[in-house]
Design a protein around this motif. Structure first.
Motif, short mmCIF file in Angstrom:
data_model
loop_
_atom_site.label_atom_id
_atom_site.label_comp_id
_atom_site.label_asym_id
_atom_site.label_seq_id
_atom_site.Cartn_x
_atom_site.Cartn_y
_atom_site.Cartn_z
N VAL A 167 37.66 -1.80 19.11
CA VAL A 167 38.46 -0.60 19.40
C VAL A 167 37.65 0.70 19.28
CG1 VAL A 167 40.41 0.77 18.60
CG2 VAL A 167 40.64 -1.70 18.83
N ALA A 168 36.87 0.83 18.22
CA ALA A 168 36.17 2.10 18.00
C ALA A 168 34.86 2.17 18.77
CB ALA A 168 35.93 2.32 16.51
N TYR B 135 37.67 -5.86 14.60
CA TYR B 135 38.67 -5.00 15.24
C TYR B 135 38.07 -3.63 15.59
CZ TYR B 135 42.95 -2.33 15.86
OH TYR B 135 43.93 -1.53 16.36
N HIS B 136 37.35 -3.04 14.66
CA HIS B 136 36.74 -1.73 14.91
C HIS B 136 35.58 -1.81 15.89
CE1 HIS B 136 38.38 0.89 11.38
NE2 HIS B 136 39.32 0.38 12.12
N GLU C 190 35.39 11.66 -0.42
CA GLU C 190 36.54 11.80 0.48
C GLU C 190 37.82 11.23 -0.16
OE1 GLU C 190 35.90 9.93 4.29
OE2 GLU C 190 37.05 11.48 5.30
N TRP D 88 33.92 -4.95 10.76
CA TRP D 88 35.29 -5.41 11.04
C TRP D 88 35.38 -5.56 12.56
CZ3 TRP D 88 40.20 -2.27 9.08
CH2 TRP D 88 41.36 -3.01 9.36
N LYS E 83 29.45 -1.22 11.69
CA LYS E 83 30.79 -1.82 11.63
C LYS E 83 30.68 -3.29 11.23
CE LYS E 83 32.92 1.72 13.76
NZ LYS E 83 33.69 2.64 12.91
N MET F 298 23.35 6.23 11.53
CA MET F 298 24.10 5.14 12.17
C MET F 298 23.14 4.16 12.82
SD MET F 298 27.13 7.16 14.05
CE MET F 298 28.79 7.14 13.42
N GLY G 123 41.33 0.44 -0.49
CA GLY G 123 42.56 -0.23 -0.90
C GLY G 123 42.38 -1.60 -1.51
N ASN H 166 38.30 2.04 3.13
CA ASN H 166 39.65 2.59 2.97
C ASN H 166 40.09 2.65 1.51
OD1 ASN H 166 39.63 2.65 5.70
ND2 ASN H 166 41.12 1.00 6.01
N GLU I 202 30.48 -1.02 6.90
CA GLU I 202 31.72 -0.25 6.85
C GLU I 202 32.93 -1.19 6.95
OE1 GLU I 202 33.11 3.90 9.04
OE2 GLU I 202 32.47 2.22 10.25
N HIS I 203 34.00 -0.86 6.22
CA HIS I 203 35.23 -1.67 6.25
C HIS I 203 34.94 -3.14 5.97
CE1 HIS I 203 37.72 1.58 7.78
NE2 HIS I 203 36.86 1.81 8.75
#
Lengths: 536, 536
Positions: A116-117, A112-113, A241, A110, A108, A78, A184, A182, A148-149
């Motif tokens: 929040v994270a 948002y993360h 995963e 994103w 990170k 990390m 998607g 994710n 990530e993301h």
């Protein structure tokens, strides 16, 4: 186009890191070493071995260097925590203590993360990326950043996602990897977004890390390459995963064989390396102790198999118009299935493969075909049990010695309460076998009737015993062919031996024990035949 | 965008036709009927049931009409032979004799194959297409043409491939389906080629039929839709020849849930239909007697599972930023290493279904959930065996009388040569049962150990005998859960009675006879319970 005009595309394998997130998969240090060597031999550019410092297996694996011929040994970790200097970050220290030559740090991207994270500001996150990359580079190691993301982040705040990628690149990251964490994102979105990203970070420094949650991991990887990315992250057989990572085993042949890619790009792999791909894929499943996917693109047992009789004769005449690549390029082979839809040409092709020479108009061929059809009508499945087919064909066209003769067997299954009032179940089998003129009677116990029978049968085959000592029943599948009381049972037995060979045999009977027995007998006979056991 | 502005996209299922080309797959007439009903319930537009006239199973299946609620029953066949009139073509006659409402005819569209495989002129092939389509339309049936090898044909001779598509459309084909028969075409090629085709045949009349040989069947299908095609052909779980067909189970959620598609298109499926998708996918694997792929996109057991501890708590807090869709939309659920609420609500719904009323915070609910999880971990499959689940739940939440007690059983299977030198196999079972205080010992013979046990068990149940006289074992399925010598066997038994009721029970044991026994006992107990037999 001449070879030196082609652009270089880099293959990054994360089987040992992201692949280890697969539910049910846990690699030992020894397994990691074997798989890493396999990947280096295959010719990938980076082997990401794990996260040293995060767990004892990975720390031990990274305490020595695998001595790769071609691949760069890569550690995952990390970016440094905000508020700490890179020099004082325990996570980075663990990575620097390892024998890795390249360090891939997840960050990170994103906003948002980030909030929040991580609970830090967007600016702090950018600083953490820059300082971590600089610290890796200062150690003389190759730095890369996994964003990530990235795609979800880009859809929500494109400026910030781009700022993360740029921060990594500007501070010296060899690779900035765009992750669809994710899984998607769809191919057209990937292509559109990467097309924007290359305006800020050169494609020669961009990688793609795709997941298979919509069955698009391979397509997304190629979409990113089309838009300019020049590194692909993936895993062997697409493990990973949830629904898995991009399957390198499917990507590699497309990149090396399909004109749209092969003419534009070169990888570190040669056509000879490509020829080992089926073997590598199957061997990897062996290590995972699971049956290879017969339908796997390029390398599956069924990937070049044809069932329909109408197609079969045409395929034999003109394979190149019925097969999208030459199967041998990836170490696979054509299979023309012997099935109830089969014609003579399927049969001839299959006989040729097992080394039985017959003329096209040999009348025995028609008799063999009739026999196969009759037996398939009552439930035998020769396309799945190629060894049972081979034995049947050899018996009709040539001869197979009767190495041994089973005079009788008896299997007893009992369930009762023992003296202590506990329920006990027991299975016991006796088998009477004649080899030459000697008759042997053996008894075996097992956790079920078939297991007991197998144990008893292989306990004493007289002079043939040494040939079957390494024979192992690795799987058996049972299928009830027509329901109700008149049901017929088909048993498919998979066997293996000490040399890693695997073969399938079949038995059919209303009686499951008897069907299993037939398949076991075929398996033992084949093993004796294959290993050149002398006729009685 | 309001709903009525969306374009209609049609789903064409070929599980029963092209899917039947999968190596190892053979559907019976009964299985075809069950699967066809499942597909109609799911909401696909076309169910291609097979090739009537080509084999006895398909001919029988097409001799009656499945009575679909929504789907159009479709037969596959070939365009008429050159040199014959459509009226005199035996292939077409077989199709017209069937109960199909739509006819999908395969036609060559690669000039090379027209010459080499058919041995006719390009003109004759075009005539055959036109006349066949006309003949289908004249019968009042919906005509469609599968253009075989369309993409390879287009790459070699675009004018002729287009001429075939146009001939079909101009003579009235509802759908002209572009087939990537060899499966080697990549998404960018599909998109480019379909973009050209829509200039000649309207996209509202174009379909795509993709194979998975490069792991792009799903991506290729969507590429064609982006370029204008409005019908997608695929199969359940992507079964099919070689590497399989486009997987409808992966395509459907993308089409219904991903904004890029959901906002532009509507299908015949509702969000409620979509909620049954995981169940349909697993049930189909059950019929094929194979383990569902845990990593399958959208519907796999691992599709929303997280192994990483770091992610797990974040996912519970903010699932929408870690999951690309809401798992329940496709009837799946999140799996994390923390016991989750989803399990309890599933359970409550199931209990309600069988008529057991429990409060949400009843502590017995947690115990039942633990028991179910523990038993499913060792192999029980309560989703498939609802009656075994009901008995388990009633035992824990209520009570189930012990109508009878099996003290012991013994099963003997023997194979030997009789006095005449013929091989004979015999199965015999003895069962000792206590009802009230009476003990009975019965013996039964059968064509296998399970059949013998079933016969002996139901021979004499004392005062309960009248209740089980009409009980019948109609099917049993055997699955080996983890290969090799430590294999566990799961047996699913389907029972029926004189009133036409059918129910499923399950047993698990390393011993197949013991597993069958458990399932048989559950079945008999359920029958007694259901018919109100008095407690002992």
């Amino acid at each position: 186009m001449s070879e030196d005009k082609r652009e270089r595309l880099y293959l990054f394998d994360t089987t040992l890191r992201d692949g280890a997130q697969t539910s049910g998969v846990d690699f030992s240090v020894e397994e990691k070493a074997v798989i890493a060597r396999m990947l280096d031999d295959l010719g990938v550019d980076y082997v990401e071995g794990g996260y040293p410092g995060a767990n004892p297996v990975d720390t031990e694996f990274f305490s020595s260097c695998p001595g790769f011929k071609r691949a760069t040994f890569t550690a995952f970790g990390m970016t440094k925590r905000a508020g700490r200097s890179a020099a004082n970050d325990p996570g980075l220290a663990g990575l620097f203590d390892s024998k890795a030559k390249a360090i891939c740090l997840v960050a990170k991207s994103w906003d948002y993360h980030v909030d929040v994270a991580l609970g830090i500001t967007n600016e702090e996150n950018l600083e953490s990326i820059s300082e971590s990359v600089t610290a890796v580079a200062e150690r003389g190691l190759e730095p890369m950043i996994d964003c990530e993301h990235f795609f979800d982040g880009y859809k929500s705040n494109p400026e910030y996602a781009l700022a993360c990628a740029k921060a990594a690149y500007d501070s010296g990251a060899r690779w900035v990897v765009l992750c669809d964490t994710n899984g998607g994102t769809l191919p057209d979105e990937v292509e559109a977004i990467v097309t924007e990203v290359v305006k800020h970070v050169p494609g020669t420094h961009l990688g793609i890390h795709a997941h298979n949650d919509t069955e698009h991991a391979v397509a997304n990887s190629l979409a990113a390459v089309r838009a300019g990315a020049r590194q692909i992250q993936g895993t062997l057989n697409g493990i990973g995963e949830r629904c898995g990572n991009a399957n390198l085993v499917s990507l590699i042949p497309t990149l090396l064989l399909k004109p749209g890619y092969a003419e534009r790009f070169e990888t570190g792999m040669t056509t000879e390396d490509l020829g080992s791909l089926s073997h590598v894929s199957h061997n990897f499943d062996e290590i995972l102790n699971r049956a290879p996917d017969r339908q796997a693109p390029y390398v599956g047992d069924s990937a070049f198999a044809t069932k329909a009789g109408i197609h079969a004769s045409a395929i034999l005449k003109e394979p190149e118009t019925y097969e999208h690549i030459v199967p041998e390029c990836v170490g696979n082979r054509r299979r023309v299935l012997v099935s109830d839809q089969a014609g003579k040409s399927n049969l001839l092709a299959e006989l040729q493969r097992v080394g039985l020479k017959v003329e096209k108009d040999d009348p025995r061929l028609g008799r063999l075909l009739d026999e196969v059809k009759e037996r398939e009508a009552i439930g035998y499945a020769y396309e799945a049990a190629d060894v049972s087919f081979e034995l049947l064909a050899r018996r009709m066209l040539d001869s197979v010695p009767e190495f041994f003769r089973v005079e009788s067997f008896r299997v007893l299954v009992e369930r009762r309460y023992n003296a202590l009032g506990n329920l006990v179940t027991a299975s016991e089998a006796t088998v009477k076998v004649t080899v030459d003129d000697e008759t042997m009677i053996s008894v075996g116990e097992g956790n079920g009737p078939v297991n007991a029978l197998d144990v008893a049968l292989r306990k004493d085959l007289g002079k043939y015993q040494p040939y079957i000592d390494d024979l192992e029943l690795v799987d058996f599948k049972v299928r009830i062919l027509n329901g109700g009381t008149s049901a017929t049972t088909r048993v498919l037995v998979e066997s293996a031996d000490g040399e890693g060979r695997r073969w399938f045999t079949v038995g059919v009977s209303p009686n499951i024990v008897d069907a299993s027995f037939q398949a076991l007998i075929d398996s033992v006979t084949y093993k004796l035949l294959r290993d050149g056991a002398p006729a009685p």
